[in-house]
Scaffold this active site. Structure first.
Site, PDB file in Angstrom:
ATOM      1  N   GLY A 268      34.332  51.931 -35.481  1.00 57.01           N
ATOM      2  CA  GLY A 268      35.604  51.231 -35.286  1.00 57.01           C
ATOM      3  C   GLY A 268      36.777  51.982 -35.888  1.00 57.01           C
ATOM      4  O   GLY A 268      37.849  52.074 -35.278  1.00 57.01           O
TER       5      GLY A 268
ATOM      6  N   LYS B 185      11.759  57.012 -29.404  1.00 60.69           N
ATOM      7  CA  LYS B 185      12.177  56.223 -30.570  1.00 60.69           C
ATOM      8  C   LYS B 185      10.993  56.141 -31.520  1.00 60.69           C
ATOM      9  O   LYS B 185       9.846  56.194 -31.086  1.00 60.69           O
ATOM     10  CB  LYS B 185      12.571  54.801 -30.140  1.00 60.69           C
ATOM     11  CG  LYS B 185      13.413  54.065 -31.169  1.00 60.69           C
ATOM     12  CD  LYS B 185      14.781  54.697 -31.283  1.00 60.69           C
ATOM     13  CE  LYS B 185      15.871  53.824 -31.749  1.00 60.69           C
ATOM     14  NZ  LYS B 185      17.203  54.349 -31.403  1.00 60.69           N
TER      15      LYS B 185
ATOM     16  N   GLY C 232      34.091  50.094 -39.455  1.00 60.38           N
ATOM     17  CA  GLY C 232      33.104  50.990 -40.057  1.00 60.38           C
ATOM     18  C   GLY C 232      33.286  52.365 -39.437  1.00 60.38           C
ATOM     19  O   GLY C 232      34.377  52.706 -38.969  1.00 60.38           O
ATOM     20  N   ASN C 233      32.230  53.141 -39.397  1.00 60.08           N
ATOM     21  CA  ASN C 233      32.335  54.505 -38.862  1.00 60.08           C
ATOM     22  C   ASN C 233      32.924  54.505 -37.449  1.00 60.08           C
ATOM     23  O   ASN C 233      33.911  55.185 -37.179  1.00 60.08           O
ATOM     24  CB  ASN C 233      30.953  55.167 -38.878  1.00 60.08           C
ATOM     25  CG  ASN C 233      30.958  56.496 -38.155  1.00 60.08           C
ATOM     26  OD1 ASN C 233      30.849  56.546 -36.941  1.00 60.08           O
ATOM     27  ND2 ASN C 233      31.146  57.562 -38.881  1.00 60.08           N
TER      28      ASN C 233
HETATM   29  P1  NAD Z   1      29.155  50.528 -39.973  1.00 56.16           P
HETATM   30  O1  NAD Z   1      28.138  49.874 -40.828  1.00 56.16           O
HETATM   31  O2  NAD Z   1      29.810  51.784 -40.441  1.00 56.16           O
HETATM   32  O3  NAD Z   1      30.356  49.494 -39.669  1.00 56.16           O
HETATM   33  C1  NAD Z   1      30.150  48.189 -39.230  1.00 56.16           C
HETATM   34  C2  NAD Z   1      31.469  47.432 -39.336  1.00 56.16           C
HETATM   35  O4  NAD Z   1      31.293  46.128 -38.791  1.00 56.16           O
HETATM   36  C3  NAD Z   1      31.996  47.213 -40.737  1.00 56.16           C
HETATM   37  O5  NAD Z   1      33.397  47.358 -40.733  1.00 56.16           O
HETATM   38  C4  NAD Z   1      31.637  45.759 -41.042  1.00 56.16           C
HETATM   39  O6  NAD Z   1      32.506  45.168 -41.994  1.00 56.16           O
HETATM   40  C5  NAD Z   1      31.822  45.154 -39.690  1.00 56.16           C
HETATM   41  N1  NAD Z   1      31.086  43.890 -39.486  1.00 56.16           N
HETATM   42  C6  NAD Z   1      29.829  43.565 -39.885  1.00 56.16           C
HETATM   43  N2  NAD Z   1      29.527  42.317 -39.480  1.00 56.16           N
HETATM   44  C7  NAD Z   1      30.604  41.864 -38.782  1.00 56.16           C
HETATM   45  C8  NAD Z   1      30.899  40.656 -38.119  1.00 56.16           C
HETATM   46  N3  NAD Z   1      30.011  39.664 -38.070  1.00 56.16           N
HETATM   47  N4  NAD Z   1      32.088  40.551 -37.498  1.00 56.16           N
HETATM   48  C9  NAD Z   1      32.993  41.557 -37.538  1.00 56.16           C
HETATM   49  N5  NAD Z   1      32.764  42.705 -38.163  1.00 56.16           N
HETATM   50  C10 NAD Z   1      31.596  42.863 -38.781  1.00 56.16           C
HETATM   51  O7  NAD Z   1      28.447  50.757 -38.561  1.00 56.16           O
HETATM   52  P2  NAD Z   1      28.860  51.771 -37.411  1.00 56.16           P
HETATM   53  O8  NAD Z   1      28.115  53.037 -37.585  1.00 56.16           O
HETATM   54  O9  NAD Z   1      30.320  51.796 -37.285  1.00 56.16           O
HETATM   55  O10 NAD Z   1      28.208  51.046 -36.145  1.00 56.16           O
HETATM   56  C11 NAD Z   1      28.829  49.930 -35.518  1.00 56.16           C
HETATM   57  C12 NAD Z   1      28.085  49.608 -34.237  1.00 56.16           C
HETATM   58  O11 NAD Z   1      28.077  50.759 -33.391  1.00 56.16           O
HETATM   59  C13 NAD Z   1      26.626  49.213 -34.393  1.00 56.16           C
HETATM   60  O12 NAD Z   1      26.304  48.271 -33.391  1.00 56.16           O
HETATM   61  C14 NAD Z   1      25.889  50.521 -34.104  1.00 56.16           C
HETATM   62  O13 NAD Z   1      24.569  50.277 -33.632  1.00 56.16           O
HETATM   63  C15 NAD Z   1      26.758  51.084 -32.997  1.00 56.16           C
HETATM   64  N6  NAD Z   1      26.631  52.537 -32.815  1.00 56.16           N
HETATM   65  C16 NAD Z   1      26.949  53.393 -33.805  1.00 56.16           C
HETATM   66  C17 NAD Z   1      26.849  54.756 -33.584  1.00 56.16           C
HETATM   67  C18 NAD Z   1      27.271  55.735 -34.646  1.00 56.16           C
HETATM   68  O14 NAD Z   1      27.391  56.924 -34.311  1.00 56.16           O
HETATM   69  N7  NAD Z   1      27.530  55.323 -35.861  1.00 56.16           N
HETATM   70  C19 NAD Z   1      26.384  55.252 -32.344  1.00 56.16           C
HETATM   71  C20 NAD Z   1      26.062  54.343 -31.338  1.00 56.16           C
HETATM   72  C21 NAD Z   1      26.200  52.969 -31.601  1.00 56.16           C
END
Ligand code: NAD
Length: 406
Positions: free
Chosen positions: A215, A98, A212-213
């Protein structure tokens, strides 16, 4: 629980000796760099960056580079350890790394971000490489930044080296399927779980926190298989329909209006994010932010299963309550490993000079993540533990087995 305390707990379960535990507690190498970057006004600023290389017993170090004012030595070290466990539980041939730079990119122009990215990678180029340490995007870094970094590294070593970094734009050696990978990986786990528990997709109610991405792709792909997505939310609120939501329509409403609130349809009601967590559903999928299930609300969770797609959505105190209440939670380290697994596929494609279709990538992801899930279920039965403990135990055991061979 912090990273070291978690490791100590697993060491006890696996009966590791003190020497092995001491080796695993610290990164094999940690470097701090301080490097100059020319600002647009001609002045020069010195930035501080880190790279932590935790363990390489199973392969080169792998892990993101973040640009954030909150980056610190201790955070980077803990996250590199966590990446060792994550790569190991996903059973990909990498160790954990990291890194990051202490910077607020919102205060920089694009040209300054490019110079910063290039200067940072130049300052660590001797310790990274396609067979040594392979960075990737993380908080506030993205495919464009990865492309600048690959270009700089390639100049440093005198040859085009796309395999040094993953998460590149597709036309610069990135992989098809990366955008959907984490959500898709979660769906493969949902399918495997449903099969094990003999649940039919059409009768399985799923609530997803976050659109987001991660979900969005999870909900869309699960709905395509027939699972009933009864709730979806964003940071401002949630919508619920016991008959199942039209995921694309909810997403469109959010894109058009900026929020999920106000989405209407037959039988659709607006609820709060807190209500979403307590719904009477089969599967709850936190896919937004950390620490949403705590000792304050864990007792109110009615779902039988939780698939943690967000990082750290359940606190350690809540773990205990959920386990006691018979809720099975698939831990983040395994549930969201689709992303790092497709990063690994990107690296393989670069090394073999191949280009795989999205279909090929996602089918290989299934072949990787479903056995990882099954192995962890078996370990859970062996240890009679919760699934997080089982995932950490399997991860640490694989690494230790490898270390003992040398
Ligand atoms: P993103 O920013 O695209 O989406 C986040 C979503 O969460 C948005 O819809 C936002 O409106 C919502 N949100 C924010 N605060 C909130 C709250 N308090 N209650 C409910 N909803 C809320 O992020 P992402 O890339 O979808 O990542 C989401 C999670 O998944 C993060 O914890 C990230 O670390 C983890 N993650 C992502 C990836 C990836 O490939 N993108 C990989 C591993 C882990």
């Amino acid at each position: 629980m912090n990273a070291v305390a978690q490791l100590e707990k697993i060491a006890e379960i696996l009966k590791l000796d003190d020497e092995m535990l001491s080796r695993l507690k610290v990164p094999e190498r940690f470097i701090e760099v301080n490097f100059p970057v020319e600002m647009d006004d001609g002045s020069v600023k010195i930035f501080k960056g880190f790279r932590s290389q935790h363990n390489s017993a199973r392969g080169p170090y792998k892990g993101g580079l973040r640009f954030s004012p909150e980056v610190s030595e201790s955070e980077v070290k803990a996250l590199s350890m966590w990446m060792s466990w994550k790569c190991s539980v996903a059973n990909i041939p990498y160790g954990g790394g990291k890194g990051g730079v202490i910077v607020n990119t919102k205060e920089l122009s694009e040209a300054e971000i490019e110079r910063l990215s290039r200067a940072f990678i130049h300052s660590i180029h001797e310790v990274i490489g396609p067979d040594k340490d392979i960075p990737a995007p993380d908080m506030y870094t993205n495919p464009q930044i990865m492309a600048w970094m690959v270009d700089e590294y390639s100049k440093d070593v005198g040859e085009n080296t796309p395999a040094v970094i993953t998460g590149k734009p597709i036309d610069k050696g990135g992989s098809e399927g990366r955008t959907a990978a984490t959500g898709q990986g979660g769906v493969y786990i949902l399918e495997a779980l449903a099969e094990k528990k003999r649940m039919k997709a059409e009768e399985t109610k799923v609530a997803v926190q976050g659109i987001g991405n991660v979900g969005y792709y999870f909900a869309k792909l699960a709905a395509e298989l027939g699972f009933k997505i009864v709730a979806l939310s964003d940071s401002r609120g949630a919508v619920y329909s016991q008959n199942g939501l039209d995921v694309e329509a909810v997403k469109k409403h959010k894109s058009d209006t900026g929020s999920i609130g106000g989405f209407s349809g037959e039988g659709v009601e607006e609820i709060s994010n807190e209500d979403l967590l307590k719904l009477e559903v089969d599967v709850l999928v936190p896919a937004a932010v950390e620490n949403v299930i705590t000792k304050g609300n864990a007792d109110g969770i009615k779902a039988d299963f939780i698939i943690e797609l967000a990082n750290g959505p359940v606190t350690p105190e809540a773990d205990e309550i959920l386990h006691k209440n018979g809720v099975l939670f698939v831990p983040d380290i395994l549930a969201n490993s689709g992303g790092v697994t497709v990063s690994y596929f990107e690296w393989v494609q670069n090394k073999k000079e191949e280009k795989w279709s999205e279909e090929e990538v996602l089918s290989k992801l299934k072949d990787q993540i479903v056995p990882a899930f099954n192995d962890t279920m078996d370990m859970m039965d062996e240890l009679k533990s919760d699934m997080r403990t089982a995932a950490y135990a399997i991860a640490v055991r694989r690494i230790v087995d490898e270390m003992r061979q040398y």
